[in-house]
Scaffold this motif. Sequence first.
Motif, PDB file in Angstrom:
ATOM      1  N   THR A  84       0.802  -1.220   0.000  1.00  0.00           N
ATOM      2  CA  THR A  84       0.000   0.000   0.000  1.00  0.00           C
ATOM      3  C   THR A  84       0.839   1.277   0.000  1.00  0.00           C
ATOM      4  O   THR A  84       0.324   2.346  -0.277  1.00  0.00           O
ATOM      5  N   HIS A  85       2.134   1.170   0.323  1.00  0.00           N
ATOM      6  CA  HIS A  85       2.971   2.368   0.339  1.00  0.00           C
ATOM      7  C   HIS A  85       3.457   2.676  -1.069  1.00  0.00           C
ATOM      8  O   HIS A  85       4.153   1.863  -1.687  1.00  0.00           O
ATOM      9  N   LEU A  86       3.082   3.852  -1.571  1.00  0.00           N
ATOM     10  CA  LEU A  86       3.368   4.237  -2.946  1.00  0.00           C
ATOM     11  C   LEU A  86       4.869   4.214  -3.260  1.00  0.00           C
ATOM     12  O   LEU A  86       5.278   3.671  -4.281  1.00  0.00           O
ATOM     13  N   HIS A  87       5.685   4.778  -2.372  1.00  0.00           N
ATOM     14  CA  HIS A  87       7.124   4.830  -2.657  1.00  0.00           C
ATOM     15  C   HIS A  87       7.719   3.423  -2.773  1.00  0.00           C
ATOM     16  O   HIS A  87       8.529   3.150  -3.656  1.00  0.00           O
ATOM     17  N   GLU A  88       7.302   2.529  -1.891  1.00  0.00           N
ATOM     18  CA  GLU A  88       7.788   1.147  -1.946  1.00  0.00           C
ATOM     19  C   GLU A  88       7.418   0.505  -3.281  1.00  0.00           C
ATOM     20  O   GLU A  88       8.239  -0.162  -3.921  1.00  0.00           O
ATOM     21  N   ARG A  89       6.180   0.718  -3.731  1.00  0.00           N
ATOM     22  CA  ARG A  89       5.713   0.120  -4.979  1.00  0.00           C
ATOM     23  C   ARG A  89       6.438   0.702  -6.191  1.00  0.00           C
ATOM     24  O   ARG A  89       6.894  -0.035  -7.067  1.00  0.00           O
ATOM     25  N   ILE A  90       6.551   2.028  -6.237  1.00  0.00           N
ATOM     26  CA  ILE A  90       7.238   2.695  -7.354  1.00  0.00           C
ATOM     27  C   ILE A  90       8.701   2.248  -7.395  1.00  0.00           C
ATOM     28  O   ILE A  90       9.255   1.990  -8.457  1.00  0.00           O
TER      29      ILE A  90
END
Length: 178
Positions: A84-90
């Motif tokens: 759910t964490h955007l930075h982790e996913r990107i």
Amino acid sequence: MKKNEAYHDLFQNLQENGMSFDQVFDRIVTFMKLDPNGNYRLMVGTDSQVHKSTTVFITGLVIQNKGNGVWACIKKVVIPRKMTHLHERISLELSLTEEVVSMFTEERKNELINLVLPNIYQGATFTMEGHIDIGAGKRNKTSEFVKEMVTRIESMGVEPKIKPNAFVASSYANRYTK
């Protein structure tokens, strides 16, 4: 499939499943040999989609001969949790893109360049791009990551593309994340 080759290391497209990177590279060489005077863009980009209990990452690899067709494939990685964490996913999207880009060793890149080199005076070109599924717009939630992600791709010697020019990530790969 080789014993040590994990399933997630395999590529697929609508025609073929379970391709190794060597097979993918052979398909790219074959495609480029069809038109040695072509204007080629080799593009790699990743997109992700969070599902109920997994996050699906699709890395798209596209060789385009401008105005004369494309050959493309994808590599799918499923993480068994909701990211759910955007930075982790990107960041993971970019790591998966970097992983595929790094498979194009200097020798392999030179092999592709050498296919068009005899024809550069006839207009043949070859570029390699990393498509990052982020945008720089003020309202874009990913804009704060642009500098970091662009720098990572540039450090690999690949031309970075962000939205709206990152269509391999935002359009091609996105189609397979659903």
